[in-house]
Design an enzyme around this catalytic site. Structure first.
Site, short mmCIF file in Angstrom:
data_model
loop_
_atom_site.label_atom_id
_atom_site.label_comp_id
_atom_site.label_asym_id
_atom_site.label_seq_id
_atom_site.Cartn_x
_atom_site.Cartn_y
_atom_site.Cartn_z
N HIS A 395 0.80 -1.21 0.00
CA HIS A 395 0.00 0.00 0.00
C HIS A 395 0.84 1.27 0.00
CE1 HIS A 395 -3.80 1.72 -0.19
NE2 HIS A 395 -4.26 1.53 1.04
N ARG A 396 2.16 1.14 0.13
CA ARG A 396 3.01 2.33 0.05
C ARG A 396 3.06 2.88 -1.36
NH1 ARG A 396 8.40 -0.10 2.69
NH2 ARG A 396 7.80 -1.72 1.19
#
Length: 423
Positions: A395-396
């Site tokens: 999700h970064r």
């Protein structure tokens, strides 16, 4: 003076520091040519056979089967066989020192060493084997076993050297090992027992990588259930096509093809987060990893530049990497530099899961089993072939929209494979 060569354990992968000696293929006194197999070693990634960088006579082996040695450790000495009265000094098992320490590692060792060693009496205390001339007795019966059979023998405490193979080829089977175990202890207690084994090799490396990934990258997983009836129909048609004669066509081929299409449409997921550099690294090629369960643990070989392959080529590559992994023949290079992974848990009869990312990758697709279930189709409920897909992503660098679009793209092509012609 006798001129000898030394062979040090090379780094057969990317940054590996040690390997376990599994099977020696030579013994002192044997004569070998360049590229003859010397030894089979197990690294944190795979089983690897090391070829000889020299032609000559095996003077000494400096490690025993089952021993773990560090990269750079001398494991074989080559040289002319000395007389019994004037043996060559044995070389201890230690990393290269002195003038050889600056030599660069190569695929099969640390390059030629032209060390000149004076003859002198044998020095006691070294672990290296004695440099006696080879015996003149007839060679023993050739015996060998596959990695899973060797593993089972270790679990049962059976010495493979004591087993007479039932096969005329000399291969020791699992049944041979089980029979030997029964003979060695016919009155085994049926009480519960506890068996312990060291965590090493592939199992250790996989565990470390999964823990590092789970606690470094923030994982998000999304699911979608897909009607893949049309894909199965197309697979059946392709099996009868001349272009796919002899191919091992499975649904995984279409999953891989749909995934490659999605990564072409959404290249930002074919990337990694480089925390040290503070950068997002986007890959040009898709090195498509295929997670394979093997007797030695989970291996993830990858197909290099898979986006350039035809469907037939992709089919053949999938079969090859999976077969090599299960047989313990995967080379470290095949597991290096992966960019995106597919894991197929449907082969175990499981519907879905939340896969953990491989280090250096932003996405992994999990494929569940294909099952016949009631499903709405063209306004009516019918029995259809359905499958659950789950996509985990970092999700970064992959937000919810990008992850959802990638998963929806894959699902759309698997539900209607004819759409691939329009893309």
């Amino acid at each position: 003076m006798t001129e000898i060569n030394q062979f040090a354990l090379p780094d057969v992968g990317e940054g590996l520091t040690e390997a376990e000696i599994v099977t020696w293929h030579v013994k002192p006194g044997d004569t070998v040519d360049i590229n003859d197999s010397l030894v089979e070693v197990e690294t944190a990634k795979s089983l690897v056979e090391l070829p000889s960088p020299f032609a000559g006579t095996i003077a000494a082996l400096h490690a025993v089967e089952g021993e773990t040695v560090a990269v750079g450790t001398v494991i074989v000495t080559f040289g002319d066989m000395p007389s019994a009265a004037n043996p060559v000094l044995e070389v201890p098992s230690s990393p290269l020192q002195g003038p050889d320490r600056d030599r660069q590692p190569v695929l099969v060792g640390y390059g030629p060493s032209r060390t000149v060693v004076a003859r002198r009496p044998r020095v006691s205390g070294y672990r290296a084997s004695s440099l006696r001339p080879a015996p003149t007795a007839p060679a023993p019966e050739q015996r060998y076993a596959t990695p899973p059979v060797r593993m089972r023998a270790r679990e049962l405490g059976i010495d493979l050297g004591t087993i007479a193979p039932s096969s005329s080829t000399g291969q020791i089977s699992r049944a041979d090992v089980e029979a030997a175990a029964r003979l060695s202890n016919p009155h085994r207690s049926e009480d519960p027992v506890e068996t312990r084994s060291a965590v090493k090799g592939v199992r250790k490396a996989t565990a470390e990588a999964m823990v590092a990934s789970a606690f470094t990258a923030p994982h998000v997983t999304e699911w979608v259930t897909v009607d893949v009836t049309e894909s199965l129909t197309l697979l059946a048609e392709l099996r009868d096509d001349r272009a796919f004669r002899g191919a091992r066509l499975t649904p995984l081929v279409f999953v891989a093809r749909a995934t490659l299409s999605a990564l072409r449409a959404y290249p930002d997921i074919n990337a990694k987060w480089d925390a040290d550099a503070g950068e997002i690294v986007r890959y040009r090629d898709v090195n498509l990893g295929i997670a394979a369960a093997t007797p030695r643990g989970l291996l993830v070989p990858n197909i290099k530049a898979a986006q350039n392959l035809s469907t037939r080529q992709l089919c053949d590559e999938l079969h090859e990497v999976i077969t090599q992994a299960r047989e313990g023949r995967t080379q470290p290079e095949a597991m290096a530099r992966g960019t995106f992974t597919i894991t197929n848990i449907g082969v175990f009869g499981v519907d879905g899961g939340t896969p953990i990312l491989n280090k250096g990758e932003a996405g992994i697709l999990c494929v569940g089993q294909i099952a016949r279930r009631p499903w709405e189709h063209e306004g009516a409920v019918k029995l259809r072939s359905v499958c659950t897909l789950s996509l985990s992503f970092d999700h970064r660098l992959v937000d919810g929209q990008l992850g959802s679009e990638v998963l929806a793209h894959i699902a759309r092509l698997l539900s209607r494979p004819s759409l691939a012609l329009a893309s």
